[in-house]
Enzyme design. Structure first.
Site, mmCIF file in Angstrom:
data_model
loop_
_atom_site.group_PDB
_atom_site.id
_atom_site.type_symbol
_atom_site.label_atom_id
_atom_site.label_comp_id
_atom_site.label_asym_id
_atom_site.label_seq_id
_atom_site.Cartn_x
_atom_site.Cartn_y
_atom_site.Cartn_z
ATOM 1 N N SER A 48 0.764 -1.162 0.270
ATOM 2 C CA SER A 48 -0.018 0.043 0.130
ATOM 3 C C SER A 48 0.827 1.186 -0.147
ATOM 4 O O SER A 48 1.590 1.346 -1.021
ATOM 5 C CB SER A 48 -0.978 -0.261 1.091
ATOM 6 O OG SER A 48 -1.906 0.919 1.051
ATOM 7 N N HIS B 210 -7.461 -6.024 -0.333
ATOM 8 C CA HIS B 210 -5.962 -5.160 -0.001
ATOM 9 C C HIS B 210 -4.951 -5.969 0.668
ATOM 10 O O HIS B 210 -4.004 -5.259 1.160
ATOM 11 C CB HIS B 210 -6.458 -4.097 0.842
ATOM 12 C CG HIS B 210 -5.511 -2.778 0.685
ATOM 13 N ND1 HIS B 210 -5.316 -2.067 -0.680
ATOM 14 C CD2 HIS B 210 -4.747 -2.000 1.539
ATOM 15 C CE1 HIS B 210 -4.349 -1.075 -0.417
ATOM 16 N NE2 HIS B 210 -3.991 -1.046 0.986
ATOM 17 N N ASP C 33 -9.910 -5.122 -4.575
ATOM 18 C CA ASP C 33 -9.317 -4.444 -3.769
ATOM 19 C C ASP C 33 -10.384 -3.220 -3.317
ATOM 20 O O ASP C 33 -10.801 -2.546 -4.106
ATOM 21 C CB ASP C 33 -8.007 -3.674 -4.215
ATOM 22 C CG ASP C 33 -7.136 -2.915 -3.164
ATOM 23 O OD1 ASP C 33 -7.825 -2.186 -2.359
ATOM 24 O OD2 ASP C 33 -5.931 -2.960 -3.053
#
Length: 179
Positions: free
Chosen positions: A71, A161, A134
């Site tokens: 991320s 995610h 996601d």
């Protein structure tokens, strides 16, 4: 060989978050490899001007380091590789824009174009993990990273995610890059 795990932004102990502590333990069991995972400074906003120097100066990321970024950590890995040579980068849930989020915008990663050619020149390999489901990053964002970097791409449809507690495919990739 060194592996640096750069987490996504958030609060709390990274060793207890997602797959980070699990991967740290698994990688440290591999012969000849040392994994580094730390609670990052400025963990909520994950500012580039704080994280990149921390990665270089405190985590000693260099040309013998594989950086695994998740991320916000994936964006940090890409921006790091724009400036410095690394062994490779493994990107998990990477994106190219601030996603319309003010906190993400404040991080500084998204205020200029991505220098894909510099990233590719400064790495021996690039691997990307993305999932079509996601909930935070539209698939187009994942695809723009893939189009820009031409990585070894691992596309999923059921990982969200990548916030699971284990991530065996990641360990398999790390092993393959060490051999």
């Amino acid at each position: 060989m060194k592996v640096a795990i750069i987490p996504g932004n958030g609060a709390g102990d990274v060793f207890m978050a997602n797959w980070y502590g699990w991967a740290h333990e698994k990688i440290n069991r591999l012969p000849g490899v040392t994994a580094d995972l730390r609670n990052m400074p400025d963990p909520i906003t994950a500012r580039e001007n704080i994280w990149i120097p921390f990665m270089r100066d405190k985590m000693s990321c260099d040309e013998s380091t594989i950086i695994i970024g998740h991320s916000s950590g994936a964006e940090a890995a890409m921006r790091f590789a724009e400036k410095y040579k690394v062994k490779g980068i493994i990107l998990v849930s990477a994106c190219v824009t601030d996603l319309g989020d003010e906190n993400e915008r404040e991080s500084g990663y998204y205020n200029r174009p991505w220098e894909w050619d510099k990233i590719k020149t400064n790495t021996e390999f690039i691997v990307q993990f993305g999932s079509t489901d996601d909930p935070f990053i539209e698939w187009d964002e994942h695809q723009q990273v893939a189009d820009g970097l031409q990585p070894e791409f691992h596309k999923f449809s059921d990982r969200g995610h990548f916030m699971n507690s284990v991530f065996p495919e990641l360990i398999n990739v790390v092993k393959s890059k060490l051999s």
